[in-house]
Motif scaffolding. Structure first.
Motif, PDB file in Angstrom:
ATOM      1  N   ILE A  21      61.899  24.176  77.333  1.00 13.82           N
ATOM      2  CA  ILE A  21      63.237  24.128  77.952  1.00 13.82           C
ATOM      3  C   ILE A  21      64.356  23.649  77.040  1.00 13.82           C
ATOM      4  O   ILE A  21      65.513  24.020  77.241  1.00 13.82           O
ATOM      5  CB  ILE A  21      63.244  23.244  79.227  1.00 13.82           C
ATOM      6  N   GLU A  22      64.057  22.829  76.029  1.00 12.25           N
ATOM      7  CA  GLU A  22      65.142  22.126  75.339  1.00 12.25           C
ATOM      8  C   GLU A  22      66.024  23.016  74.484  1.00 12.25           C
ATOM      9  O   GLU A  22      67.248  22.845  74.454  1.00 12.25           O
ATOM     10  CB  GLU A  22      64.561  21.010  74.454  1.00 12.25           C
ATOM     11  N   GLY A  23      65.441  23.942  73.735  1.00  9.80           N
ATOM     12  CA  GLY A  23      66.233  24.652  72.741  1.00  9.80           C
ATOM     13  C   GLY A  23      66.626  23.690  71.626  1.00  9.80           C
ATOM     14  O   GLY A  23      65.886  22.770  71.312  1.00  9.80           O
ATOM     15  N   SER A 398      57.234  24.995  87.850  1.00 11.33           N
ATOM     16  CA  SER A 398      58.010  24.114  86.992  1.00 11.33           C
ATOM     17  C   SER A 398      59.355  23.862  87.657  1.00 11.33           C
ATOM     18  O   SER A 398      59.751  24.571  88.579  1.00 11.33           O
ATOM     19  CB  SER A 398      58.180  24.778  85.623  1.00 11.33           C
ATOM     20  N   LEU A 399      60.054  22.864  87.142  1.00  9.16           N
ATOM     21  CA  LEU A 399      61.407  22.635  87.649  1.00  9.16           C
ATOM     22  C   LEU A 399      62.230  23.905  87.526  1.00  9.16           C
ATOM     23  O   LEU A 399      62.911  24.302  88.468  1.00  9.16           O
ATOM     24  CB  LEU A 399      62.072  21.500  86.852  1.00  9.16           C
ATOM     25  N   MET A 400      62.172  24.551  86.357  1.00 10.16           N
ATOM     26  CA  MET A 400      62.986  25.748  86.137  1.00 10.16           C
ATOM     27  C   MET A 400      62.215  26.799  85.351  1.00 10.16           C
ATOM     28  O   MET A 400      61.259  26.484  84.657  1.00 10.16           O
ATOM     29  CB  MET A 400      64.278  25.375  85.397  1.00 10.16           C
ATOM     30  N   ILE A 415      61.201  26.643  90.259  1.00 10.89           N
ATOM     31  CA  ILE A 415      61.825  26.646  91.584  1.00 10.89           C
ATOM     32  C   ILE A 415      63.347  26.738  91.410  1.00 10.89           C
ATOM     33  O   ILE A 415      64.073  26.877  92.389  1.00 10.89           O
ATOM     34  CB  ILE A 415      61.412  25.423  92.437  1.00 10.89           C
ATOM     35  N   ILE A 416      63.794  26.668  90.153  1.00 12.32           N
ATOM     36  CA  ILE A 416      65.189  26.963  89.801  1.00 12.32           C
ATOM     37  C   ILE A 416      65.178  28.198  88.902  1.00 12.32           C
ATOM     38  O   ILE A 416      64.436  28.255  87.921  1.00 12.32           O
ATOM     39  CB  ILE A 416      65.861  25.787  89.071  1.00 12.32           C
ATOM     40  N   ARG A 425      72.042  28.408  86.406  1.00 17.19           N
ATOM     41  CA  ARG A 425      70.912  27.969  87.219  1.00 17.19           C
ATOM     42  C   ARG A 425      71.186  28.291  88.688  1.00 17.19           C
ATOM     43  O   ARG A 425      72.288  28.062  89.176  1.00 17.19           O
ATOM     44  CB  ARG A 425      70.710  26.461  87.116  1.00 17.19           C
ATOM     45  N   ILE A 426      70.152  28.774  89.402  1.00 17.76           N
ATOM     46  CA  ILE A 426      70.251  29.024  90.841  1.00 17.76           C
ATOM     47  C   ILE A 426      69.006  28.456  91.514  1.00 17.76           C
ATOM     48  O   ILE A 426      67.881  28.769  91.110  1.00 17.76           O
ATOM     49  CB  ILE A 426      70.341  30.539  91.162  1.00 17.76           C
ATOM     50  N   LEU A 427      69.207  27.625  92.520  1.00 19.35           N
ATOM     51  CA  LEU A 427      68.070  27.118  93.277  1.00 19.35           C
ATOM     52  C   LEU A 427      67.430  28.268  94.057  1.00 19.35           C
ATOM     53  O   LEU A 427      68.118  28.973  94.799  1.00 19.35           O
ATOM     54  CB  LEU A 427      68.497  26.006  94.241  1.00 19.35           C
TER      55      LEU A 427
END
Length: 445
Positions: A21-23, A398-400, A415-416, A425-427
């Protein structure tokens, strides 16, 4: 419909990993990791994608924590990028890297979200890989030095620490089969790498104890319940071997001070006799506070005379996710019962989730398959607690949406939803489903 209510202190969270995720792969003094090197090697990753930008969490962490708070997360499990802290793996510290995690942790605490840190989620500093990586016993010592610094820096504010994520995957996908960084194909070496990872784990646990920190420390193991295809003696033996290799190889040394005998004999038959000092097992078996498990699917196996283990996988009959993994919630219940029976240790489900081909329609992601997956697995977690398992928490993976290792951006677990072109980002509907579970501390039965 009865509500299945979890214990009052049950910890609801979500999980991510730094490289995914970080980049910011080469910003602010960060060193190169084995995943930077591997993903920059043509032909290793789907469509030659990489984690150079990923979800740009390094620059967008504040927005991401706000979304965690909107969902109502009680905890967030994330990993530290070792080369962001020590660009060469050891020696010179990178203050800007430390500052990033300091800001992230402060933001989490501000939102009453417990930080749960994984020290190693596969992104070894390339400088250490150049010295042999996990095939080099010294890497365990370097890991303990890095861990000791992280404890010193954040031990008073971070209550949950995980030494390693899925050492089986690091060792065998990275060193035996070459599907993951560092891309080696050396089966004997994979067993050595795995042993050195366990040694690193034990040394880190000892450093944590020596520091007198008040939190809890453990390890995360990927597990899959194993079922024989038939009740034949051969298939039952195949299931026993698969369980020993896939589940217990990295657990037994911690709790029983030895590797599973059934696999050890196979190694000896293949003239792969390892000599590990007995003192290693004194270190590896340093008492931990919990076991983290990552569960996604089960294994059905049958006897196969042509494989080293004498085992072959058999496809299950149920629905499969985008990863090709069978959806089998009962397997989570069964593995929780098995592990708690055998090891009597508190457990966290540190990852559980599913990849589906999500699409945005009218600004919304109706991921009903993921909702069903999560609901059924969360119900099995409840049943395990009801039946005596000391299960302390559940972290959705995962979170996203993120960089899914060799699959690049082709698999969405979040889930995002993340639009990788705009980083919007979209929930997803699953995020709102999970929010309700957290609010009610339970799930409809």
């Amino acid at each position: 419909m009865a509500k299945l209510v979890f214990p009052k202190e049950f910890l609801w969270g979500a999980a991510t990993a730094s490289y995914q995720i970080e980049g910011a792969w080469n910003e602010d003094g960060k060193g190169e990791s084995i995943w930077d090197r591997f993903a920059h090697t043509p032909g290793t990753i789907y469509e030659n994608q990489n984690g150079d930008i990923a979800c740009d969490h390094y620059h967008r962490y504040e927005e991401d924590v706000e979304l965690m708070a909107e969902i109502g997360l009680k905890a967030y499990r994330f990993s530290i990028s070792w080369p962001r802290i020590f660009p060469e793996g050891r020696g010179k510290l990178n203050p800007k890297g430390v500052y990033f995690y300091e800001k992230l942790i402060d933001k989490l605490l501000e939102k009453n979200i417990k930080p749960a840190i994984t020290l190693y989620h596969w992104d070894l500093p390339q400088a250490l890989e150049d010295k042999g990586g996990w095939l080099n016993r010294d890497t365990a010592k370097y890991f303990s030095e890095y861990a000791n610094f992280m404890f010193y820096k954040f031990g008073d504010v971070v209550p949950i620490w995980i030494t390693l994520n899925e050492p089986f995957v690091s060792a065998f996908l990275g060193y035996a089969w070459g599907w993951h960084a560092p891309g080696k194909k050396d089966m004997k070496g994979a067993f050595v790498a795995g042993h050195n990872m366990l040694l690193a784990h034990g040394l880190a646990v000892q450093a944590y104890r020596d520091g007198g920190y008040k939190g809890n420390i453990g390890i995360t193991i990927n597990v899959a319940t194993v079922y024989p295809e038939t009740n034949s003696e051969e298939d039952l033996k195949a299931a026993e071997k698969q369980d020993a290799f896939g589940n217990r190889w990295f657990i037994d040394p911690i709790f029983k001070r030895k590797y599973p005998e059934i696999i050890w004999r196979i190694l000896e038959e293949n003239n792969w006799s390892f000599v590990f000092p007995a003192s290693d097992f004194d270190i590896i078996s340093s008492p931990i506070d919990f076991m983290g498990i990552n569960y996604y699917t089960r294994n059905i196996v049958a006897y196969d005379k042509n494989s080293h283990l004498g085992v072959k996988r058999v496809e299950g009959p149920n629905e499969h996710t985008d990863m090709g993994w069978e959806v089998y919630p009962d397997g989570l219940y069964d593995i929780l019962i098995q592990l708690y029976r055998d090891y009597k240790i508190p457990i966290y489900i540190t990852e559980n989730g599913a990849a589906y081909n999500d699409t945005v329609e009218d600004g919304r992601i109706r991921d009903i398959n993921r909702i069903n997956y999560l609901k059924e697995h969360i119900k099995r977690a409840y049943f395990a607690i009801r039946d005596g398992v000391d299960l302390r928490g559940y972290f959705v993976w995962s979170l996203m949406d993120n960089f899914e290792w060799a699959h690049g951006y082709s698999k969405r677990f979040g889930i995002i939803y993340v639009d990788y072109n705009t980083q919007k980002r979209i929930l997803k509907d699953s995020a709102y489903f999970y929010k309700k579970i957290i609010e009610e501390n339970g799930v409809d039965g």
